[in-house]
Design a protein around this motif. Structure first.
Motif, PDB file in Angstrom:
ATOM      1  N   GLY A   1       0.692  -1.263   0.048  1.00 46.12           N
ATOM      2  CA  GLY A   1      -0.008   0.031  -0.007  1.00 46.12           C
ATOM      3  C   GLY A   1       0.896   1.217  -0.080  1.00 46.12           C
ATOM      4  N   VAL A   2       0.670   2.133  -0.726  1.00 42.04           N
ATOM      5  CA  VAL A   2       1.490   3.453  -0.931  1.00 42.04           C
ATOM      6  C   VAL A   2       0.941   4.672  -0.596  1.00 42.04           C
ATOM      7  N   VAL A   3      -0.353   4.518   0.025  1.00 39.20           N
ATOM      8  CA  VAL A   3      -0.858   5.950   0.679  1.00 39.20           C
ATOM      9  C   VAL A   3      -0.010   6.110   1.788  1.00 39.20           C
ATOM     10  N   ASN A   4       0.138   7.641   1.748  1.00 35.75           N
ATOM     11  CA  ASN A   4       0.830   8.317   2.884  1.00 35.75           C
ATOM     12  C   ASN A   4       2.381   7.978   3.148  1.00 35.75           C
ATOM     13  N   GLN A   5       3.197   7.253   1.855  1.00 36.83           N
ATOM     14  CA  GLN A   5       4.531   6.999   2.110  1.00 36.83           C
ATOM     15  C   GLN A   5       5.474   8.383   2.486  1.00 36.83           C
ATOM     16  N   THR A   6       4.954   9.280   1.946  1.00 38.63           N
ATOM     17  CA  THR A   6       5.938  10.810   2.156  1.00 38.63           C
ATOM     18  C   THR A   6       5.844  10.932   3.593  1.00 38.63           C
ATOM     19  N   GLY A   7       4.579  10.498   4.202  1.00 36.08           N
ATOM     20  CA  GLY A   7       4.534  10.848   5.893  1.00 36.08           C
ATOM     21  C   GLY A   7       5.354   9.892   6.520  1.00 36.08           C
ATOM     22  N   VAL A   8       5.558   8.568   6.193  1.00 34.58           N
ATOM     23  CA  VAL A   8       6.760   7.939   6.798  1.00 34.58           C
ATOM     24  C   VAL A   8       8.034   8.524   6.511  1.00 34.58           C
ATOM     25  N   ARG A   9       8.265   8.814   5.250  1.00 38.83           N
ATOM     26  CA  ARG A   9       9.678   9.448   4.929  1.00 38.83           C
ATOM     27  C   ARG A   9       9.868  10.594   5.966  1.00 38.83           C
ATOM     28  N   ASP A  10       8.758  11.312   6.129  1.00 37.38           N
ATOM     29  CA  ASP A  10       9.081  12.715   6.961  1.00 37.38           C
ATOM     30  C   ASP A  10       9.157  12.367   8.607  1.00 37.38           C
ATOM     31  N   ALA A  11       8.388  11.273   9.090  1.00 33.79           N
ATOM     32  CA  ALA A  11       8.798  10.649  10.403  1.00 33.79           C
ATOM     33  C   ALA A  11      10.115  10.309  10.868  1.00 33.79           C
ATOM     34  N   ALA A  12      10.591   9.718   9.585  1.00 32.42           N
ATOM     35  CA  ALA A  12      11.961   9.254   9.852  1.00 32.42           C
ATOM     36  C   ALA A  12      13.052  10.488   9.924  1.00 32.42           C
ATOM     37  N   ARG A  13      12.653  11.598   8.956  1.00 30.65           N
ATOM     38  CA  ARG A  13      13.610  12.564   8.925  1.00 30.65           C
ATOM     39  C   ARG A  13      13.763  13.341   9.939  1.00 30.65           C
ATOM     40  N   ALA A  14      12.344  13.774  10.638  1.00 29.87           N
ATOM     41  CA  ALA A  14      11.999  14.424  11.862  1.00 29.87           C
ATOM     42  C   ALA A  14      12.763  13.782  13.309  1.00 29.87           C
ATOM     43  N   ALA A  15      12.664  12.371  13.010  1.00 30.81           N
ATOM     44  CA  ALA A  15      13.104  11.779  14.115  1.00 30.81           C
ATOM     45  C   ALA A  15      14.785  11.416  14.104  1.00 30.81           C
ATOM     46  N   LYS A  16      15.253  11.557  12.853  1.00 28.32           N
ATOM     47  CA  LYS A  16      16.785  11.365  12.682  1.00 28.32           C
ATOM     48  C   LYS A  16      16.911   9.957  12.775  1.00 28.32           C
ATOM     49  N   ILE A  17      16.062   9.083  12.161  1.00 31.06           N
ATOM     50  CA  ILE A  17      16.331   7.545  12.436  1.00 31.06           C
ATOM     51  C   ILE A  17      16.138   6.937  11.139  1.00 31.06           C
ATOM     52  N   ARG A  18      17.053   6.156  10.859  1.00 28.40           N
ATOM     53  CA  ARG A  18      17.266   5.530   9.762  1.00 28.40           C
ATOM     54  C   ARG A  18      15.883   4.620   9.223  1.00 28.40           C
ATOM     55  N   LEU A  19      15.647   4.537   8.001  1.00 22.74           N
ATOM     56  CA  LEU A  19      14.528   4.093   7.589  1.00 22.74           C
ATOM     57  C   LEU A  19      14.571   2.824   6.406  1.00 22.74           C
ATOM     58  N   TRP A  20      14.169   1.998   6.571  1.00 30.29           N
ATOM     59  CA  TRP A  20      14.114   0.580   5.773  1.00 30.29           C
ATOM     60  C   TRP A  20      12.768   0.377   5.103  1.00 30.29           C
ATOM     61  N   MET A  21      12.435   0.389   3.781  1.00 30.96           N
ATOM     62  CA  MET A  21      11.464  -0.422   3.250  1.00 30.96           C
ATOM     63  C   MET A  21      11.692  -2.127   3.560  1.00 30.96           C
ATOM     64  N   SER A  22      11.343  -2.433   4.562  1.00 25.98           N
ATOM     65  CA  SER A  22      11.797  -3.901   4.960  1.00 25.98           C
ATOM     66  C   SER A  22      11.007  -4.996   4.701  1.00 25.98           C
ATOM     67  N   GLU A  23       9.917  -4.870   3.792  1.00 34.85           N
ATOM     68  CA  GLU A  23       9.085  -5.939   3.281  1.00 34.85           C
ATOM     69  C   GLU A  23       8.118  -5.626   2.023  1.00 34.85           C
ATOM     70  N   ASN A  24       8.473  -6.283   0.951  1.00 39.95           N
ATOM     71  CA  ASN A  24       7.375  -6.279  -0.167  1.00 39.95           C
ATOM     72  C   ASN A  24       7.522  -7.196  -1.224  1.00 39.95           C
ATOM     73  N   ASP A  25       6.506  -7.663  -1.705  1.00 41.08           N
ATOM     74  CA  ASP A  25       6.753  -8.136  -3.245  1.00 41.08           C
ATOM     75  C   ASP A  25       5.399  -7.697  -3.871  1.00 41.08           C
ATOM     76  N   THR A  26       5.567  -7.470  -5.079  1.00 39.48           N
ATOM     77  CA  THR A  26       4.430  -7.114  -5.930  1.00 39.48           C
ATOM     78  C   THR A  26       4.294  -7.836  -7.223  1.00 39.48           C
ATOM     79  N   PRO A  27       3.666  -9.285  -7.302  1.00 35.69           N
ATOM     80  CA  PRO A  27       3.045  -9.462  -8.626  1.00 35.69           C
ATOM     81  C   PRO A  27       1.952  -8.846  -8.942  1.00 35.69           C
ATOM     82  N   LEU A  28       1.691  -8.770  -9.977  1.00 41.19           N
ATOM     83  CA  LEU A  28       0.517  -8.042 -10.843  1.00 41.19           C
ATOM     84  C   LEU A  28      -0.722  -9.034 -10.338  1.00 41.19           C
TER      85      LEU A  28
END
Length: 492
Positions: A302-329
Motif C-alpha cells: 500500500g502506497v498511501v502516506n509514504q511521504t508521511g513515513v519519510r517525514d517521520a523518519a527525517r524528523a526523528a533522525k532515524i534510519r528508514l528501511w522498506m523492510s518487506e514487499n513483493d508485488t506480483p500483478l
C-alpha cells in the motif's frame, strides 16, 4: 574501494552459470509502429542525500525449506542472490520462529512452521512452565535449515547486514495457544505480562546465533505487521496483532533485554504492513518507546502516506528501511517468462525509493513455491520458483523468473554506499556513486511506445535492459524498448 561500494559487475561466465537451466520461452514480439517518446532525465545531484545500504530478502519460509536441500542446490540458490554473478544482495532478515505446540496437528503452510528455540520438559503442562534462565529449556539445534543461510551469506558477502525479526511469540506465551494469532484478528495475542519473557527469548536467540555463527545482528524487530486484521488462530502462518500501546511496551522490553545481555543490537520497528498504519502506530508511541528505536521499518503493501513515513523518519533522525514487499500483478497467472508482474514489481520499487527515500529495500521471499501444482492459475510471488512440498532429498527444479532479472536491473548497479538522487521523471530513480563519478538511472517503461532517454549534460554511458526477449543484457543506444526495464550506467 571495498566490495560494499564497488559497482557490481558479474562476469559473463558467472551470468551463464547463474542462468543455467533457464530459457526464454518465445513471448510475443513487441508491437511495431508505435511512435517513440522522447524523455529528458533531470536528476538533482545537489540533493543526493540518503545513503543506500543495499538490497536483500527475508529468509523465513524459503530458507526453512531450501537450507535442508542437497548442497549443490542450496549453494546455487545462495549464489543466485548473494554470490558473484548473482543479484549482489548484502542484507538478510532472519526469522526467529515462535514455534507451535509439539502435539498440535500441523496447520501452517509449507515452509511457514518455523521451529522455536525452546524445549518443553517432559511432563510439563499448561503454559507457565518455561524458564529462560534454565538451560535445559533451550534447544540450540533448532532451525538448522534457516541457519545454514546465515553461514552461506556470511561466506559470500564481505559486509552483510543481518536483521532478526519475529512474527509471533512462542505458543505458550500467546492467548490462543497458537502462533497464527488470536481467535479474533484484532485482539492482541501476547498474554498480559509476557513482554519480559518474550523479550528474553528473542535477546537470547540473537546472542546465541551471533556467537555460534560469527554474525552480527544489527537490529531486532520484535513485532511484524502488528496493527492489522491479518492474524487469527485459523491462519496458516505465524502472526500476532499488537495495539500501538502493546507495541510500545514490547519495544521497551526488547530494548531492555538486549542491553541486559550487553548486545549492540538495536530495535527496529514497527514493520507495519503499509505507511498509513505505520503512522497510526508511530502516533501511539510514547517518547520513551520512540527513543528506544534505532531503525524504522515499513512495508509497502500500500502506497498511501509514504511521504508521511519519510517525514517521520527525517524528523526523528532515524534510519528508514522498506523492510518487506513483493508485488506480483494481481491475477497475473504464474509465469516464468511473462513481463506483466516484473514490470509491476519494478514500478513499485521505483515509487518506493522515490516516496519513502529509504536506506534499504528488502524483498519478502526470494524463493516462492510453485503455485500451479494443484491446477490453479497461480501467482507470481518471488523471484525464483521451486516446489516447497517436494522431498528434501531432491532433485529440485529451480526456475528463475523474469522478476529475478527485473531485480537485477536495480541491485547489480545501485550499490551499498551510493546515494539516492531525486529524478523528475516518475518512472526513473537515480543513485550517485560515493566518488560522484558514476550515476545510475533505472527506468521502467510499462507502455507500448519506445522511449528515447536523454541523460543529463556531460554524462554518457551504457544501457542494460530486461524485456520479453532480454534478461539484464546490454543494448546499444539509450532507447528503451516498450514493456522494458532499463538501467543506465553513466560516467562523466
Amino acid at each position: 574501494m571495498t566490495n560494499a561500494i564497488r559497482p557490481f559487475e558479474p562476469s559473463r561466465r558467472a551470468l551463464l552459470s547463474a542462468a543455467a537451466g533457464w530459457a526464454i520461452a518465445g513471448p510475443a514480439a513487441a508491437r511495431r509502429g508505435e511512435p517513440t517518446v522522447a524523455i529528458t532525465l533531470r536528476p538533482d545531484l545537489a540533493r543526493a542525500t540518503t545513503l543506500f545500504e543495499g538490497w536483500g530478502t527475508a529468509l523465513a519460509w524459503f530458507a526453512n525449506v531450501t537450507g535442508g536441500w542437497p548442497d549443490a542446490e542450496r549453494t546455487r540458490l545462495a549464489d543466485l542472490f548473494y554470490g558473484p554473478g548473482g543479484l549482489g544482495w548484502t542484507i538478510a532478515r532472519y526469522n526467529i520462529g515462535g514455534g507451535d505446540r509439539p502435539d498440535v496437528k500441523p496447520y501452517l503452510r509449507p515452509g511457514a512452521a518455523l521451529p522455536g528455540f525452546w524445549r518443553q520438559p517432559e511432563g510439563a503442562t499448561g503454559t507457565d512452565w518455561w524458564r529462560p534462565d534454565q538451560e535445559a529449556m533451550w534447544d540450540w539445534s533448532a532451525d538448522a535449515n534457516q541457519r545454514w543461510w546465515l553461514d552461506a551469506i556470511k561466506a559470500r558477502v564481505r559486509q552483510p547486514i543481518f536483521e532478526a525479526f519475529s512474527n509471533s511469540p512462542p505458543w505458550f506465551m500467546t492467548v490462543s495457544g497458537k502462533v497464527s494469532g488470536a481467535e479474533k484478528a484484532t485482539d492482541d495475542n501476547l498474554r498480559p505480562g509476557q513482554e519480559g519473557p518474550f523479550a528474553a527469548y528473542m535477546a537470547r536467540v540473537v546472542d546465541e546465533l551471533q556467537r555460534r555463527h560469527g554474525v552480527a545482528f544489527r537490529t531486532l524487530s520484535p513485532v511484524n505487521e502488528p496493527n492489522t486484521d491479518y492474524w487469527h488462530a485459523a491462519n496458516t502462518q505465524e502472526g500476532a496483532h499488537w495495539s500501538p500501546a502493546r507495541q510500545a511496551a514490547m519495544i521497551l522490553a526488547a530494548d531492555a533485554a538486549l542491553k541486559a545481555r550487553g548486545l549492540k543490537t538495536v530495535i527496529s520497528a514497527p514493520d507495519e504492513t503499509n505507511s498509513h498504519l505505520f503512522l497510526a502506530d508511530w502516533a501511539g508511541y510514547p517518547p520513551e518507546a520512540r527513543a528506544a528505536i534505532g531503525q524504522l521499518n515499513v512495508h509497502s503493501y500500500g502506497v498511501v502516506n509514504q511521504t508521511g513515513v519519510r517525514d517521520a523518519a527525517r524528523a526523528a533522525k532515524i534510519r528508514l528501511w522498506m523492510s518487506e514487499n513483493d508485488t506480483p500483478l494481481d491475477k497475473d497467472p504464474e509465469s516464468f517468462e511473462g513481463m506483466a508482474s516484473p514490470l509491476a514489481f519494478a514500478e513499485h520499487v521505483v515509487l518506493d525509493l522515490k516516496r519513502l527515500d529509504p536506506s534499504a529495500w528488502v524483498l519478502w521471499q526470494a524463493v516462492e513455491t510453485l503455485s500451479t501444482r494443484d491446477g490453479a492459475k497461480g501467482s507470481n510471488w518471488g523471484l525464483v520458483k521451486v516446489d516447497y512440498r517436494s522431498s528434501p532429498e531432491g532433485p529440485h527444479a529451480i526456475h528463475l523468473t523474469a522478476k529475478y532479472w527485473a531485480m537485477a536491473q536495480f541491485s547489480r548497479y545501485i550499490r551499498p554506499g551510493y546515494r539516492l538522487v531525486p529524478v523528475d521523471d516518475l518512472d526513473t530513480i537515480g543513485a550517485l556513486s560515493p566518488d560522484g563519478r558514476e550515476l545510475v538511472l533505472v527506468h521502467v517503461n510499462g507502455g507500448l511506445s519506445p522511449r528515447e532517454l536523454t541523460p543529463p549534460r556531460g554524462w554518457s554511458g551504457r544501457m542494460i535492459v530486461t524485456d520479453a526477449r532480454r534478461r539484464a543484457e546490454p543494448v546499444p543506444g539509450l532507447t528503451v524498448p516498450p514493456r522494458a526495464i532499463a538501467t543506465l550506467v553513466l560516467r562523466r
